[in-house]
Design a protein around this motif. Structure first.
Motif, PDB file in Angstrom:
ATOM      1  N   TYR A 140      19.549  49.032  51.184  1.00  0.00           N
ATOM      2  CA  TYR A 140      20.886  49.518  50.843  1.00  0.00           C
ATOM      3  C   TYR A 140      20.987  49.936  49.395  1.00  0.00           C
ATOM      4  N   ARG A 141      21.915  50.813  49.136  1.00  0.00           N
ATOM      5  CA  ARG A 141      22.212  51.168  47.753  1.00  0.00           C
ATOM      6  C   ARG A 141      23.705  51.425  47.605  1.00  0.00           C
ATOM      7  N   VAL A 142      24.214  51.111  46.417  1.00  0.00           N
ATOM      8  CA  VAL A 142      25.636  51.296  46.181  1.00  0.00           C
ATOM      9  C   VAL A 142      25.930  52.781  46.095  1.00  0.00           C
ATOM     10  N   GLU A 143      26.940  53.227  46.828  1.00  0.00           N
ATOM     11  CA  GLU A 143      27.271  54.641  46.847  1.00  0.00           C
ATOM     12  C   GLU A 143      28.559  54.965  46.119  1.00  0.00           C
ATOM     13  N   GLU A 144      29.594  54.175  46.359  1.00  0.00           N
ATOM     14  CA  GLU A 144      30.884  54.532  45.777  1.00  0.00           C
ATOM     15  C   GLU A 144      31.801  53.319  45.721  1.00  0.00           C
ATOM     16  N   TYR A 145      32.891  53.485  44.993  1.00  0.00           N
ATOM     17  CA  TYR A 145      33.926  52.448  44.927  1.00  0.00           C
ATOM     18  C   TYR A 145      35.129  52.933  45.701  1.00  0.00           C
ATOM     19  N   GLU A 146      35.663  52.067  46.550  1.00  0.00           N
ATOM     20  CA  GLU A 146      36.800  52.469  47.370  1.00  0.00           C
ATOM     21  C   GLU A 146      37.933  51.464  47.261  1.00  0.00           C
ATOM     22  N   PRO A 147      39.181  51.964  47.335  1.00  0.00           N
ATOM     23  CA  PRO A 147      40.330  51.063  47.256  1.00  0.00           C
ATOM     24  C   PRO A 147      40.285  50.051  48.395  1.00  0.00           C
ATOM     25  N   SER A 148      40.709  48.846  48.099  1.00  0.00           N
ATOM     26  CA  SER A 148      40.632  47.802  49.096  1.00  0.00           C
ATOM     27  C   SER A 148      41.731  46.776  48.845  1.00  0.00           C
ATOM     28  N   GLU A 149      42.109  46.080  49.889  1.00  0.00           N
ATOM     29  CA  GLU A 149      43.168  45.083  49.731  1.00  0.00           C
ATOM     30  C   GLU A 149      42.555  43.733  49.434  1.00  0.00           C
ATOM     31  N   LEU A 150      42.353  43.486  48.165  1.00  0.00           N
ATOM     32  CA  LEU A 150      41.685  42.267  47.752  1.00  0.00           C
ATOM     33  C   LEU A 150      42.654  41.351  47.035  1.00  0.00           C
ATOM     34  N   VAL A 151      42.436  40.065  47.209  1.00  0.00           N
ATOM     35  CA  VAL A 151      43.269  39.098  46.499  1.00  0.00           C
ATOM     36  C   VAL A 151      42.394  38.067  45.802  1.00  0.00           C
ATOM     37  N   LYS A 152      42.962  37.465  44.752  1.00  0.00           N
ATOM     38  CA  LYS A 152      42.238  36.396  44.070  1.00  0.00           C
ATOM     39  C   LYS A 152      42.667  35.056  44.639  1.00  0.00           C
ATOM     40  N   MET A 153      41.679  34.247  44.969  1.00  0.00           N
ATOM     41  CA  MET A 153      41.963  32.904  45.469  1.00  0.00           C
ATOM     42  C   MET A 153      41.667  31.914  44.346  1.00  0.00           C
ATOM     43  N   ASP A 154      42.692  31.125  43.991  1.00  0.00           N
ATOM     44  CA  ASP A 154      42.473  30.087  42.979  1.00  0.00           C
ATOM     45  C   ASP A 154      42.229  28.758  43.665  1.00  0.00           C
ATOM     46  N   ILE A 155      41.420  27.938  43.048  1.00  0.00           N
ATOM     47  CA  ILE A 155      41.169  26.600  43.581  1.00  0.00           C
ATOM     48  C   ILE A 155      41.716  25.576  42.585  1.00  0.00           C
ATOM     49  N   LEU A 156      42.529  24.652  43.104  1.00  0.00           N
ATOM     50  CA  LEU A 156      43.106  23.622  42.248  1.00  0.00           C
ATOM     51  C   LEU A 156      42.515  22.263  42.604  1.00  0.00           C
ATOM     52  N   ASN A 206      42.975  18.274  41.700  1.00  0.00           N
ATOM     53  CA  ASN A 206      43.864  17.353  41.029  1.00  0.00           C
ATOM     54  C   ASN A 206      45.044  18.096  40.397  1.00  0.00           C
ATOM     55  N   GLY A 207      45.477  19.153  41.049  1.00  0.00           N
ATOM     56  CA  GLY A 207      46.632  19.902  40.579  1.00  0.00           C
ATOM     57  C   GLY A 207      46.339  20.951  39.517  1.00  0.00           C
ATOM     58  N   GLU A 208      45.082  20.998  39.033  1.00  0.00           N
ATOM     59  CA  GLU A 208      44.772  21.971  37.992  1.00  0.00           C
ATOM     60  C   GLU A 208      43.853  23.062  38.500  1.00  0.00           C
ATOM     61  N   SER A 209      44.174  24.286  38.159  1.00  0.00           N
ATOM     62  CA  SER A 209      43.360  25.412  38.589  1.00  0.00           C
ATOM     63  C   SER A 209      42.030  25.397  37.837  1.00  0.00           C
ATOM     64  N   VAL A 210      40.915  25.511  38.564  1.00  0.00           N
ATOM     65  CA  VAL A 210      39.588  25.526  37.941  1.00  0.00           C
ATOM     66  C   VAL A 210      39.087  26.965  37.938  1.00  0.00           C
ATOM     67  N   ASP A 211      39.116  27.600  36.770  1.00  0.00           N
ATOM     68  CA  ASP A 211      38.826  29.045  36.730  1.00  0.00           C
ATOM     69  C   ASP A 211      37.469  29.400  37.334  1.00  0.00           C
ATOM     70  N   ALA A 212      36.474  28.543  37.109  1.00  0.00           N
ATOM     71  CA  ALA A 212      35.125  28.860  37.570  1.00  0.00           C
ATOM     72  C   ALA A 212      34.982  28.778  39.086  1.00  0.00           C
ATOM     73  N   LEU A 213      35.997  28.282  39.772  1.00  0.00           N
ATOM     74  CA  LEU A 213      35.914  28.201  41.233  1.00  0.00           C
ATOM     75  C   LEU A 213      36.677  29.330  41.922  1.00  0.00           C
ATOM     76  N   SER A 214      37.402  30.152  41.150  1.00  0.00           N
ATOM     77  CA  SER A 214      38.185  31.176  41.832  1.00  0.00           C
ATOM     78  C   SER A 214      37.277  32.302  42.313  1.00  0.00           C
ATOM     79  N   PHE A 215      37.707  32.986  43.357  1.00  0.00           N
ATOM     80  CA  PHE A 215      36.908  34.082  43.906  1.00  0.00           C
ATOM     81  C   PHE A 215      37.820  35.150  44.474  1.00  0.00           C
ATOM     82  N   ILE A 216      37.216  36.291  44.757  1.00  0.00           N
ATOM     83  CA  ILE A 216      37.987  37.418  45.267  1.00  0.00           C
ATOM     84  C   ILE A 216      37.628  37.621  46.732  1.00  0.00           C
ATOM     85  N   VAL A 217      38.629  37.887  47.530  1.00  0.00           N
ATOM     86  CA  VAL A 217      38.392  37.980  48.972  1.00  0.00           C
ATOM     87  C   VAL A 217      39.325  39.032  49.570  1.00  0.00           C
TER      88      VAL A 217
END
Ligand code: GDP
Ligand code: MG
Length: 598
Positions: A473-489, A491-502
């Protein structure tokens, strides 16, 4: 004249088709390595390569061969990697050669990487010698493979060399064919120096060692060389060849493949693909034709011990010298402190880099969940590139997010076309086309988000096709997509290093899966730890890591002393790859949770 007796060639193949074993047989036959020193797959010199049976770094060795015509020939053999992650390295080494042995497994036939490598060789104007290997296998079908090579690659395969690298059959013929079929290098020795850097290695004794292919002119000890991209100059301290250990020579001339050392201290000064010339008699134009490697997967790397940040920095700098594809820049995380955002060619590359950092540089690392790079247009019209999920702006500030799409070519026997299409569909793929390559094989082409490919796609593909499918495979192009950021908390605190995009369609399921996985991997503590997944302010999943009851060692007191020590040591070892975030210890597995969901 010496130049007429030189043959520069590479061996290219799909992984496991026998490239390294053939290289070993050639080394044996040319007595480059005495029987005593011969160990299997001598070109794969990193421990890691040997263990995993993959070739990562390329290697060039000089061999002497007395042909049937009675003349002595000088072979420069360049080994190349065969995995999809490393195709950039293949193209680097091919630019140093005149010919390529295209090795195809007699039982497996042409596969995706056979094709990809053959095309790279054709692009570099190399003479291709088809080699059908493993003819000793009962399942070998050399004639059928010959047909496949002609149909799928479009080169004459009627005079393919039939070999068994296992028994040694056909290797003598192969050596003769290298002499007769691979052209001798050309290039004027009297012109100013023009040499291509196709690899560079850091050596703690000699500094930076440049592996070069001399195209024109001559270079010797005492010359002042200039690197054309940055105009830096250095005095040459040694030139020579690998045979397979370093052997000094008086000079390297047009047609040679060898090494140059020049008291280059800083690893950042040399660039693979650059042209070397002489400072006082420079060539007019640098060599062209290098494809720049572009990372496709990014992850944060943090030392478990915050005091090791500088060590990690130095280690990355050294590693980059051996690995032109590696990119990194400093990054900070609220949760993990100071570290680096590192770019890789793919997940295998990421694994290899992590293992090398830990083994060769003695570092304990935490790696955050891998991500691709996104192109974002904000509501204020700004264009930004985001390769760290934590840096994705708030949904309210985003006008559009575009994600990288690849064109994936999946070669598969006809029977498995159904399962392959089903898998691609499930991974948000768009069908492009499908071609019958011959009576049995189909090339299925899909457009797929890179994000879906880097997570477990290859494994799923293999298991859905009993291992028969191959992927390129090879990357061809960038296309608009409906992506959201998921935060992980935690003990009630958001851990930035655990968040991901889905993708939003998968968000709820992913959130639930992650939370239940984190609940498994986060060790119990004296108190309860709530684990939550959130999109913006909305909690989409939650779970609780229960508090533990007693001291684990309590029930062993008074018992067997060694058993207790063992348990404590085990706990200590387990702790090595943990990071304290607030009051919670997060183990390495937690950061990789996104990868292991199904
Ligand atoms: P590479 O990934 O292309 O470098 O492949 P290797 O040289 O590592 O070979 C892959 C596997 O095939 C190894 O287990 C080899 O021992 C085996 N192999 C290589 N050549 C032959 C051959 O001619 N016959 C048989 N039967 N096995 C072979
Ligand atoms: Mg190999």
């Amino acid at each position: 004249e010496r130049q007429k007796r030189i043959r520069n060639f590479s061996i290219v193949a799909h992984i496991d088709h026998g490239k390294s074993t053939i290289a070993d047989r050639i080394l044996e036959k040319t007595h480059t390595v005495s029987k005593r020193d011969m160990k299997a797959q001598i070109l794969d010199d990193l421990d890691l390569e040997r263990e995993r049976g993959i070739t990562i770094k390329l290697n060039a060795v000089e061999l002497e061969y007395t042909a049937k015509d009675g003349k002595d020939y000088i072979f420069h053999l360049i080994d190349t990697p065969g995995h999809v992650d490393f195709s950039y390295e293949v193209s680097r080494s091919l630019a140093a050669c005149e010919g390529a042995l295209l090795v195809v497994d007699a039982a497996q036939g042409v596969e995706a990487q056979t094709l990809a490598n053959a095309y790279l060789a054709i692009d570099n104007d190399l003479e291709i010698v088809p080699v059908i290997n493993k003819v000793d296998l009962p399942s070998a079908q050399p004639e059928k493979v010959q047909e496949e090579i002609e149909e799928m690659i479009g080169i004459d395969a009627s005079d393919s060399v039939m070999t068994s690298a296992k028994t040694g059959l056909g290797i003598d013929e192969l050596l003769e064919r290298i002499v007769s079929d691979v052209p001798a290098p050309e290039g004027d020795i009297t012109k100013p120096l023009k040499a291509l850097i196709f690899d560079s290695v850091y050596d703690s004794y000699r500094g930076v060692v440049l592996n070069v292919r001399v195209r024109e002119g001559l270079v010797k000890v005492g010359d002042t060389i200039e690197l054309m991209s940055n105009k830096k100059t250095f005095e040459v301290t040694d030139v020579g060849v690998m045979s397979p250990k370093a052997v000094s020579r008086d000079y390297l001339m047009a047609g040679d493949v060898g090494y140059i050392t020049a008291s280059i201290k800083s690893v950042v000064e040399t660039q693979v693909g650059d042209t070397v010339t002489l400072a006082d008699n420079p060539t007019d134009e640098p060599l062209t034709g290098y494809r720049k490697s572009t990372p496709m997967v990014y992850a944060g790397m943090y030392p478990v011990d915050n005091g090791k940040y500088e060590d990690l920095h130095e280690a990355l700098e050294k590693l980059k010298l051996n690995d032109a594809a590696l990119e990194y820049e400093p990054e900070t995380s609220q949760a993990l402190g100071f570290g680096f955002r590192v770019g890789f060619l793919g997940l295998l590359h990421m694994d290899v880099v992590q293992e090398r950092l830990e083994r060769e540089f003695n570092l304990d690392l935490i790696i955050t969940s891998p991500s691709v790079d996104y192109h974002v247009t904000t509501t204020s019209g700004e264009e930004i590139v985001v390769d760290n999920p934590a840096e994705l702006p708030d949904a309210s500030e985003i006008k559009e997010v575009r994600e990288p799409y690849v064109r994936a070519e999946i070669m598969v026997p006809e029977d498995f076309v159904g399962p392959v299409m089903e898998l691609c569909q499930r991974k948000r793929g768009q069908f492009v086309t499908m071609d019958y390559l011959d009576k049995y094989r189909v090339n299925v082409i899909y457009k797929l988000p890179l994000l879906e490919i880097i997570f477990d796609f290859f494994d799923d593909l293999k298991s859905n096709t009993k291992g028969y499918a191959s992927l390129d495979y090879r990357v061809e192009e960038y296309e608009p997509s409906e992506l959201v950021k998921m935060d992980i908390l935690l003990n009630g605190e958001s851990v930035d290093a655990l968040s991901f995009i889905v993708h939003k369609d998968f968000a709820y399921q992913r959130g639930r899966d992650i939370v239940s996985r984190l609940k498994e991997v986060i060790p119990r503590q004296m108190f309860e730890i709530p684990v939550q997944a959130a999109i913006g302010n909305k909690i989409v999943a939650r779970a609780t890591v229960k508090a533990y009851r007693k001291d684990v060692t309590a029930k062993l007191y008074g018992g067997d002393r060694t058993r207790r020590d063992k348990l404590l040591n085990k706990q200590k070892a387990g702790k090595k790859r943990m990071k304290e975030v607030g009051k919670v210890s997060i183990p390495q597995e937690a950061f990789m949770s996104v990868l292991n969901l199904n």
